[in-house]
Design a protein around this motif. Structure first.
Motif, PDB file in Angstrom:
ATOM      1  N   ASP A 133      34.915  35.864 -11.192  1.00  0.00           N
ATOM      2  CA  ASP A 133      34.023  35.950 -10.023  1.00  0.00           C
ATOM      3  C   ASP A 133      34.217  34.769  -9.090  1.00  0.00           C
ATOM      4  N   LEU A 134      34.184  33.561  -9.640  1.00  0.00           N
ATOM      5  CA  LEU A 134      34.297  32.366  -8.811  1.00  0.00           C
ATOM      6  C   LEU A 134      35.637  32.285  -8.096  1.00  0.00           C
ATOM      7  N   PRO A 135      36.791  32.445  -8.776  1.00  0.00           N
ATOM      8  CA  PRO A 135      38.059  32.400  -8.040  1.00  0.00           C
ATOM      9  C   PRO A 135      38.200  33.500  -7.001  1.00  0.00           C
ATOM     10  N   ILE A 136      37.647  34.695  -7.256  1.00  0.00           N
ATOM     11  CA  ILE A 136      37.715  35.755  -6.251  1.00  0.00           C
ATOM     12  C   ILE A 136      36.900  35.367  -5.022  1.00  0.00           C
ATOM     13  N   ALA A 137      35.701  34.839  -5.227  1.00  0.00           N
ATOM     14  CA  ALA A 137      34.867  34.420  -4.101  1.00  0.00           C
ATOM     15  C   ALA A 137      35.547  33.319  -3.288  1.00  0.00           C
ATOM     16  N   LEU A 138      36.138  32.338  -3.984  1.00  0.00           N
ATOM     17  CA  LEU A 138      36.817  31.259  -3.265  1.00  0.00           C
ATOM     18  C   LEU A 138      38.052  31.773  -2.534  1.00  0.00           C
ATOM     19  N   GLY A 139      38.740  32.738  -3.123  1.00  0.00           N
ATOM     20  CA  GLY A 139      39.895  33.309  -2.440  1.00  0.00           C
ATOM     21  C   GLY A 139      39.508  34.017  -1.159  1.00  0.00           C
ATOM     22  N   ILE A 140      38.398  34.750  -1.184  1.00  0.00           N
ATOM     23  CA  ILE A 140      37.927  35.428   0.024  1.00  0.00           C
ATOM     24  C   ILE A 140      37.532  34.408   1.082  1.00  0.00           C
ATOM     25  N   LEU A 141      36.844  33.347   0.679  1.00  0.00           N
ATOM     26  CA  LEU A 141      36.441  32.317   1.647  1.00  0.00           C
ATOM     27  C   LEU A 141      37.657  31.617   2.242  1.00  0.00           C
ATOM     28  N   GLU A 162      31.249  32.985 -13.836  1.00  0.00           N
ATOM     29  CA  GLU A 162      30.595  34.224 -13.412  1.00  0.00           C
ATOM     30  C   GLU A 162      29.531  33.889 -12.380  1.00  0.00           C
ATOM     31  N   LEU A 163      29.425  34.717 -11.359  1.00  0.00           N
ATOM     32  CA  LEU A 163      28.461  34.495 -10.283  1.00  0.00           C
ATOM     33  C   LEU A 163      27.240  35.387 -10.442  1.00  0.00           C
ATOM     34  N   SER A 164      26.076  34.806 -10.211  1.00  0.00           N
ATOM     35  CA  SER A 164      24.875  35.624 -10.082  1.00  0.00           C
ATOM     36  C   SER A 164      24.785  36.105  -8.639  1.00  0.00           C
ATOM     37  N   LEU A 165      23.886  37.000  -8.357  1.00  0.00           N
ATOM     38  CA  LEU A 165      23.752  37.516  -6.999  1.00  0.00           C
ATOM     39  C   LEU A 165      23.280  36.448  -6.030  1.00  0.00           C
ATOM     40  N   SER A 166      22.646  35.396  -6.537  1.00  0.00           N
ATOM     41  CA  SER A 166      22.171  34.318  -5.670  1.00  0.00           C
ATOM     42  C   SER A 166      23.230  33.235  -5.457  1.00  0.00           C
ATOM     43  N   GLY A 167      24.378  33.339  -6.123  1.00  0.00           N
ATOM     44  CA  GLY A 167      25.418  32.339  -5.977  1.00  0.00           C
ATOM     45  C   GLY A 167      25.423  31.275  -7.053  1.00  0.00           C
ATOM     46  N   GLU A 168      24.545  31.389  -8.031  1.00  0.00           N
ATOM     47  CA  GLU A 168      24.559  30.442  -9.144  1.00  0.00           C
ATOM     48  C   GLU A 168      25.672  30.793 -10.121  1.00  0.00           C
ATOM     49  N   LEU A 169      26.183  29.775 -10.803  1.00  0.00           N
ATOM     50  CA  LEU A 169      27.259  29.967 -11.773  1.00  0.00           C
ATOM     51  C   LEU A 169      26.682  30.139 -13.165  1.00  0.00           C
ATOM     52  N   ARG A 170      27.202  31.140 -13.859  1.00  0.00           N
ATOM     53  CA  ARG A 170      26.746  31.427 -15.214  1.00  0.00           C
ATOM     54  C   ARG A 170      27.858  31.111 -16.206  1.00  0.00           C
ATOM     55  N   PRO A 171      27.499  30.814 -17.455  1.00  0.00           N
ATOM     56  CA  PRO A 171      28.516  30.417 -18.442  1.00  0.00           C
ATOM     57  C   PRO A 171      29.476  31.543 -18.767  1.00  0.00           C
ATOM     58  N   ILE A 172      30.627  31.167 -19.285  1.00  0.00           N
ATOM     59  CA  ILE A 172      31.666  32.125 -19.657  1.00  0.00           C
ATOM     60  C   ILE A 172      32.084  31.869 -21.098  1.00  0.00           C
ATOM     61  N   ARG A 173      32.698  32.860 -21.715  1.00  0.00           N
ATOM     62  CA  ARG A 173      33.255  32.700 -23.056  1.00  0.00           C
ATOM     63  C   ARG A 173      34.662  32.101 -22.969  1.00  0.00           C
ATOM     64  N   GLY A 174      35.022  31.352 -23.982  1.00  0.00           N
ATOM     65  CA  GLY A 174      36.388  30.857 -24.086  1.00  0.00           C
ATOM     66  C   GLY A 174      36.732  29.693 -23.182  1.00  0.00           C
TER      67      GLY A 174
END
Length: 526
Positions: free
Chosen positions: A109-117, A136-148
Motif C-alpha cells: 500500500d505505502l509504495p503504491i501510494a508513494l509511486g502515485i504521488l 499497509e495504509l488505513s483509509l485515513s492515511g495511518e500506517l498499519r503493521p505488516i507481517r515479515g
C-alpha cells in the motif's frame, strides 16, 4: 516528529504547477519505488512501477497480485484523499516486478501510494531511490503493521538503502542491525521526510534478550519425578527429542513446559532466524527476542497447521517452534498421517513445502516433547488395578505411533504416578537456573568439539565423535540384540550416550553412559 513547515491537510505539490519544484515529473509520469515481497523466509526485492497516462480514470494492478494487493487501489485512493493529496484523474498502471513472483498482503500500500504521488509530481521522484518502503495504509492515511518485517530487513542488508516501516513493525525489524530502519506513523510523515520538510525517526536496535530466570516456568515447581527430570536435563543438553508416558496427572505437561527454561541461550543468528519465522506469522514480540519458543498445538491440528502449507505456503507449528520446543500432548490422539509428516523434519531440521504453483522452505530445528497415556484408559500398570484394558487394546493404542516415528525419538521414558506423601511435600527440587548451568556447560563441550549439538550429528560424525570403549561397545551389542534396535535407533542411542558423557565431562563413552542411555528407550520395548 515535528513538521518544519507546510500545511499537510492540503496537497504538498500540484502537478499542474510548473514552478512546483519537480518539473521532471511532468515530462515523465513514471515512478519506481523499492519494496520487498515474501517467498517463504526469503524476501526478494520488488520494484513498484507506477505510470500515469491519458484516458478514462482507472487503476490497474499487474504483476501477480493476490486479492489483498488488488484491494490496495481503494485503500490508497482513500488514504491519499484523506491526507489532503490529489488523486490523479488519469489511467494509472501499477506494475509489481518481477512479474512471476506472487504478491500478497497489504505491504505494498505505502509504495503504491508513494509511486502515485511521485508520478503525479506531488513528491520528488529522486528521493525514493535511497529508501525501501513497506506498510499497509488505513483509509485515513495511518500506517498499519505488516507481517515479515524482520525477514524483509534481513534480506535488504546489502542494498545500502534505508527501510521505512510502520512504527509497530520497525521495532522488530531494527533487531537485524544491518539496515537503517526509519519509523513512521502516517503517510504524511513519510512524504514530509521525502520532501525535506520533516525527519523520520531512526529505530535503533535494542537487544531485549529475555531474562531466563523469570520468563520460563521453574523446574523446582515439579514435585518428585527425579528420573524424568534427569531425562529432561539430558534432552536439553544434547537437543534430543523425548517421549513422556504415564497416567493422567503425573506431571508430563509440567515437565514439558519447563524444558525451554533449561536450554542454553540462543546465539544471535539463531535468535534472528527464529524471530523471522515468527514475524512471518505475525506472532513475534520484541520483548521475547532470544527466548526459546514453546508451541503446544491441540491434537485436532491438521498436517498443514503442523508442518506448514496453504496455497501460499505459510510456516507451521514445527517452524514456529524453530530453536525451541514443540509439545504434542496426547500424541496418540493426533491423526496418524499428521504425525508421519514429522519424520523428515526431525531428521533434516527443515521443511520443504511444494504446491502446484508455489514452493517454500522453512527452518524447523525444534525439540519434540511428546506425552501419552500408557493405554486407552490411562491407568495401565496402576497398583490399584484401575485399568480394564485388554493386552490387545493396549497394543493397538501404542501402535498409533509408528516404528519409524518412535525411532526418531531419542528418549522414551515412563512418568509414574506419585504417592500421596510426595505430593504433600513442598517443592524442593533444583531450580531451572542451576540445571541450565550444567546444560550450558555440556552444550559448550559439544560446540567446541563438533560445532553442533549431539542430536544433530550425521552418521559420519557419529563414527568420528562417538567412540564407545570396549565394555560400552559390548553392552551396545547386547542392547541391539535384546531390544531389536534398528540402525537409526542404534545411532540415536549412541548420541544420547555421548550427551551423558559430556554432562559428566568425560572424553570417552563408558559402559555406564551406554547403560543409562539404554534405560531411556525401554518404555516402548517392554
Amino acid at each position: 516528529m515535528k513538521y518544519v513547515s507546510g500545511n499537510f491537510r492540503q496537497p504538498l505539490f500540484r502537478p499542474d504547477c510548473l514552478d512546483c519544484g519537480f518539473p521532471e515529473a511532468i515530462a515523465m509520469p513514471l515512478a519506481i519505488v523499492h519494496s520487498r515481497g515474501l517467498d517463504g523466509l526469503s524476501a526478494p526485492e520488488v520494484a513498484v512501477e507506477v505510470h500515469l497516462a491519458g484516458g478514462l480514470p482507472s487503476v490497474t494492478l499487474v504483476g501477480l497480485p493476490e486479492i489483498e494487493v488488488k484491494e490496495a487501489r481503494d485503500r490508497v485512493r482513500a488514504a491519499l484523499q484523506n491526507s489532503g493529496f490529489d488523486f490523479p484523474s488519469k489511467r494509472i498502471t501499477v506494475n509489481l516486478a518481477p512479474a512471476d513472483l506472487p504478491k500478497e498482503s497489504g505491504r505494498f500500500d505505502l509504495p503504491i501510494a508513494l509511486g502515485i504521488l511521485a508520478a503525479s509530481g506531488q513528491i520528488p521522484r529522486q528521493a525514493l531511490a535511497d529508501h525501501e518502503f513497506a506498510g499497509e495504509l488505513s483509509l485515513s492515511g495511518e500506517l498499519r503493521p505488516i507481517r515479515g518485517a524482520l525477514a524483509m530487513v534481513l534480506a535488504a542488508g546489502g542494498c545500502g538503502r534505508s527501510f521505512v516501516l510502520p512504527a509497530s513493525s520497525a521495532r522488530e525489524a531494527a533487531l537485524a542491525s544491518t539496515v537503517r530502519v526509519l519509523t513512521a506513523d502516517t503517510l504524511l510523515e513519510v512524504c514530509a521526510h521525502l520532501t525535506g520538510q520533516g525527519m523520520l525517526t531512526e529505530c535503533l536496535a535494542v537487544d531485549e534478550a529475555c531474562d531466563d530466570s523469570s520468563d520460563y516456568a521453574d523446574l523446582a515447581d515439579v514435585r518428585g519425578q527425579a528420573y524424568a527430570k534427569r531425562a529432561l536435563e539430558i534432552a536439553a543438553a544434547g537437543a534430543h527429542s523425548i517421549l513422556l508416558a504415564g497416567p493422567p496427572g503425573t506431571g508430563k505437561s509440567m515437565l514439558a513446559s519447563r524444558l525451554p527454561g533449561l536450554l542454553p541461550p540462543m546465539t544471535l543468528d539463531a535468535a534472528l532466524e527464529s524471530a523471522a519465522v515468527l514475524s512471518l506469522a505475525g506472532q513475534f514480540r520484541p520483548e521475547r527476542f532470544r527466548c526459546h519458543p514453546y508451541r503446544a498445538p491441540h491434537h485436532t491440528a491438521s498436517a498443514a497447521a503442523l508442518v506448514g502449507g496453504g496455497s501460499v505456503p505459510h510456516p507451521g507449528e514445527i517452524s514456529l517452534a524453530h530453536e525451541g520446543v514443540l509439545f504434542l500432548d496426547e500424541i496418540t490422539e493426533f491423526d496418524r498421517r499428521v504425525l508421519e509428516a514429522l519424520r523428515e523434519p526431525l531428521d533434516a531440521g527443515r521443511i520443504h513445502i511444494s504446491r502446484a504453483a508455489r514452493q517454500a522452505e522453512f527452518p524447523a530445528r525444534f525439540q519434540l516433547v511428546a506425552a501419552m497415556n500408557p493405554c486407552p484408559c490411562g491407568y495401565h500398570g496402576d497398583s490399584r488395578g484401575r485399568c480394564r484394558c485388554t493386552p490387545d487394546q493396549v497394543l493397538r493404542y501404542r501402535s498409533k505411533l509408528s516404528g519409524p516415528l518412535l525411532d526418531r525419538i531419542d528418549l522414551q521414558i515412563e512418568v509414574p504416578a506419585l504417592p500421596a506423601e510426595v505430593l504433600q511435600q513442598a517443592p524442593g527440587g533444583e531450580p531451572s537456573a542451576k540445571v541450565r548451568a550444567r546444560v550450558a556447560a555440556a552444550r559448550e563441550r559439544q560446540m567446541t568439539r563438533q560445532g553442533k549439538a549431539n542430536a544433530r550429528l550425521t552418521v559420519k560424525e557419529i563414527d568420528q565423535y562417538c567412540h564407545p570403549e570396549a565394555a560400552a561397545a559390548a553392552l551396545l551389542k547386547h542392547a541391539i540384540s535384546r531390544f531389536e534396535l534398528s540402525a537409526r535407533a542404534f545411532h540415536r542411542l549412541l548420541k544420547v550416550a555421548r550427551t551423558i558423557a559430556d554432562m559428566a565431562a568425560c572424553q570417552t563413552i563408558d559402559a555406564q553412559h551406554v547403560a543409562e542411555a539404554v534405560q531411556y528407550r525401554r518404555f516402548t520395548k517392554d
